[in-house]
Design an enzyme around this catalytic site. Structure first.
Site, PDB file in Angstrom:
ATOM      1  NE  ARG A  60      -2.797   0.654   3.463  1.00  0.00           N
ATOM      2  CZ  ARG A  60      -2.359   1.382   4.499  1.00  0.00           C
ATOM      3  NH1 ARG A  60      -2.093   2.657   4.360  1.00  0.00           N
ATOM      4  NH2 ARG A  60      -2.182   0.811   5.674  1.00  0.00           N
ATOM      5  CE1 TYR A 113     -16.858   9.842 -16.027  1.00  0.00           C
ATOM      6  CE2 TYR A 113     -16.319  10.169 -13.724  1.00  0.00           C
ATOM      7  CZ  TYR A 113     -16.701   9.348 -14.762  1.00  0.00           C
ATOM      8  OH  TYR A 113     -16.922   8.013 -14.519  1.00  0.00           O
ATOM      9  CG  ASP A 185     -10.260  14.227 -15.789  1.00  0.00           C
ATOM     10  OD1 ASP A 185      -9.604  13.565 -16.625  1.00  0.00           O
ATOM     11  OD2 ASP A 185     -11.254  13.769 -15.185  1.00  0.00           O
ATOM     12  CE  LYS A 210     -13.316   5.830 -18.231  1.00  0.00           C
ATOM     13  NZ  LYS A 210     -13.574   7.158 -17.720  1.00  0.00           N
TER      14      LYS A 210
HETATM   15  C1  PLP Z   1     -14.009   7.715 -16.534  1.00  0.00           C
HETATM   16  C2  PLP Z   1     -13.593   9.052 -16.142  1.00  0.00           C
HETATM   17  C3  PLP Z   1     -13.275   9.356 -14.815  1.00  0.00           C
HETATM   18  C4  PLP Z   1     -13.423   8.353 -13.691  1.00  0.00           C
HETATM   19  O1  PLP Z   1     -12.578   7.267 -13.871  1.00  0.00           O
HETATM   20  P1  PLP Z   1     -12.864   5.816 -13.220  1.00  0.00           P
HETATM   21  O2  PLP Z   1     -11.652   5.048 -13.627  1.00  0.00           O
HETATM   22  O3  PLP Z   1     -14.152   5.313 -13.779  1.00  0.00           O
HETATM   23  O4  PLP Z   1     -12.956   6.011 -11.757  1.00  0.00           O
HETATM   24  C5  PLP Z   1     -12.861  10.635 -14.526  1.00  0.00           C
HETATM   25  N1  PLP Z   1     -12.778  11.585 -15.485  1.00  0.00           N
HETATM   26  C6  PLP Z   1     -13.076  11.328 -16.769  1.00  0.00           C
HETATM   27  C7  PLP Z   1     -12.951  12.414 -17.776  1.00  0.00           C
HETATM   28  C8  PLP Z   1     -13.496  10.064 -17.152  1.00  0.00           C
HETATM   29  O5  PLP Z   1     -13.806   9.817 -18.429  1.00  0.00           O
END
Ligand code: PLP
Length: 394
Positions: A60, A113, A185, A210
């Site tokens: 961790r 998001y 992000d 993603k």
């Molecule tokens: C999917 C996504 C998230 C969240 O990610 P997870 O891996 O599902 O927790 C945050 N920001 C954007 C732009 C996303 O597409």
């Protein structure tokens, strides 16, 4: 008692020998599937426990496979250092949670998001954080919102689903002048399209679920920092709340990263071609992609982005009924509530990612009942187009 020549079977089951290092470096990072590390020396263990930079003690706190992922991300984002975590939401929670105190102010992009919007609401309602939402296309409004006492400006490089592009460079400069940290992000762009730290952001984060993972087979996240002190605070907070990832998760992400360059090149080229062809289809009222000269931030996108991104949206003239009719006609393209994988997928924001939105907020985001989001994969573009075209023609 004499020393036994060998331990009992139960003991041998437990104490399989661990191979020592041999010559030759593994070409692929090994999966250090261990939760803990053993020491011959008490002081060395104390050192590793008190400062994870000095050794591995407990996974961790740090793990060599996870560390390899963090270093790979440093190289991609141009970061001083990064923290790998268990999901994109964990990345957002760490980026904000390490920075904010009760009563702190956050200025955030309005088109966000959904999970980020929910987290900000939770911080507001239960932790006394003040959040104000701004239209990031209006720098005067952003400037006015960055009042004294603001800690964080939260932005997304490319918005979901309408692909609005944010002027990271211009807004990060405004934030810096106001003593505010910019957190971006960058999930929709990926580092091949944009590197926000190069544009003056302090923190950049991804859902590695993603593009970075890229194969729809893992859930993960990462936060990268332009500053060592900020990184230390983020790393300590991630360990504290326990959102650090499993070594196998980190390894899958590392494997995905190897093909990020070729995947993004192909997916963005496909998206650009599909955006052009969809624009000419009679069933389609509008197409949203930064490669199109009709895109509201076409010039900004050309400056900020090395690639226009592989996400696009289009509005069907027939509204929700037309979307409902389209879905079962598609053979190659699947309806799925994620993005960024090698497969082309579609989603219907009004009934999935944006189902909690009021009519006014949908209208403000220009999302219609006929809006379809396409996450373009790496298949041959002619196959994707023939699937879309024949479904749209019916
Ligand atoms: C999917 C996504 C998230 C969240 O990610 P997870 O891996 O599902 O927790 C945050 N920001 C954007 C732009 C996303 O597409």
């Amino acid at each position: 008692m004499t020393q036994r020549d060998r331990p009992a079977i139960q003991t041998r089951c437990v104490h399989a020998p661990v191979p020592a290092n041999v010559r030759g470096t593994p070409l692929s990072v090994p999966i250090y599937q261990t939760s803990v590390f053993a020491f011959d020396d008490l002081d060395e263990q104390v050192q590793a426990l008190s400062d994870p930079r000095l050794g591995y003690s407990y996974s961790r706190f740090g793990n060599p496979t996870v560390r390899a992922l963090e270093q790979a991300i440093n190289a991609l984002e141009g970061a001083v250092d990064s923290v790998a975590v268990a999901s994109g939401m964990a990345a957002i929670a760490v980026a904000l949670g390490a920075e904010l105190r009760s009563g702190a102010r956050v200025v955030s992009q309005r088109d966000l998001y959904g999970g980020t919007a929910s987290l900000l609401t939770d911080l507001e309602q239960r932790w006394g954080v003040q959040v104000s939402y701004v239209d990031v296309a209006d720098p005067t409004a952003v400037s006015a919102a960055l009042k004294p006492g603001t800690s964080v400006l939260f932005l997304e490089t490319i918005s979901n689903p309408m692909t609005a592009v944010t002027d990271i460079g211009g807004l990060a400069e405004l934030a810096r002048a106001a003593g505010v940290r910019t957190v971006v992000d960058n999930t929709f762009s990926s580092p091949t399209g944009c590197r926000p730290l190069d544009w003056g952001a302090d923190v950049v984060l991804h859902s590695t679920t993603k593009y970075l993972g890229g194969h729809d087979d893992l859930t993960g996240g990462v936060i990268s920092y332009a500053d060592a002190e900020l990184h230390q605070a983020g790393a300590a907070y991630a360990r504290l709340i326990g959102v650090t990832p499993d070594p196998h998760n980190a390894w899958l992400t590392l494997r995905g990263l190897k093909t990020l360059g070729v995947r993004m090149r192909q997916a963005c080229a496909n998206a650009t071609e599909l955006a052009r062809r969809l624009s000419g289809h009679p069933a389609v009222a509008a197409v949203h992609h930064p490669s199109l000269s009709s895109h509201p931030q076409y010039d900004l996108a050309a400056r900020l982005l090395d690639q226009p991104g592989a996400m696009l949206a289009f509005d069907l003239r027939g509204g929700r009924d037309a979307v409902a009719a389209l879905v079962p006609r598609l053979r190659l393209v699947q309806l799925a509530a994620s993005l960024g994988g090698v497969e082309t997928t579609i989603s219907h924001p009004v009934s999935s990612s944006h189902r909690g939105f009021t009519a006014e907020s949908l209208a403000a985001a220009r999302i219609t009942p006929g809006t379809v989001r396409l996450s373009t994969g790496i298949e041959d573009v002619e196959d994707i187009w023939s699937d879309l075209e024949s479904a749209l023609d019916q």
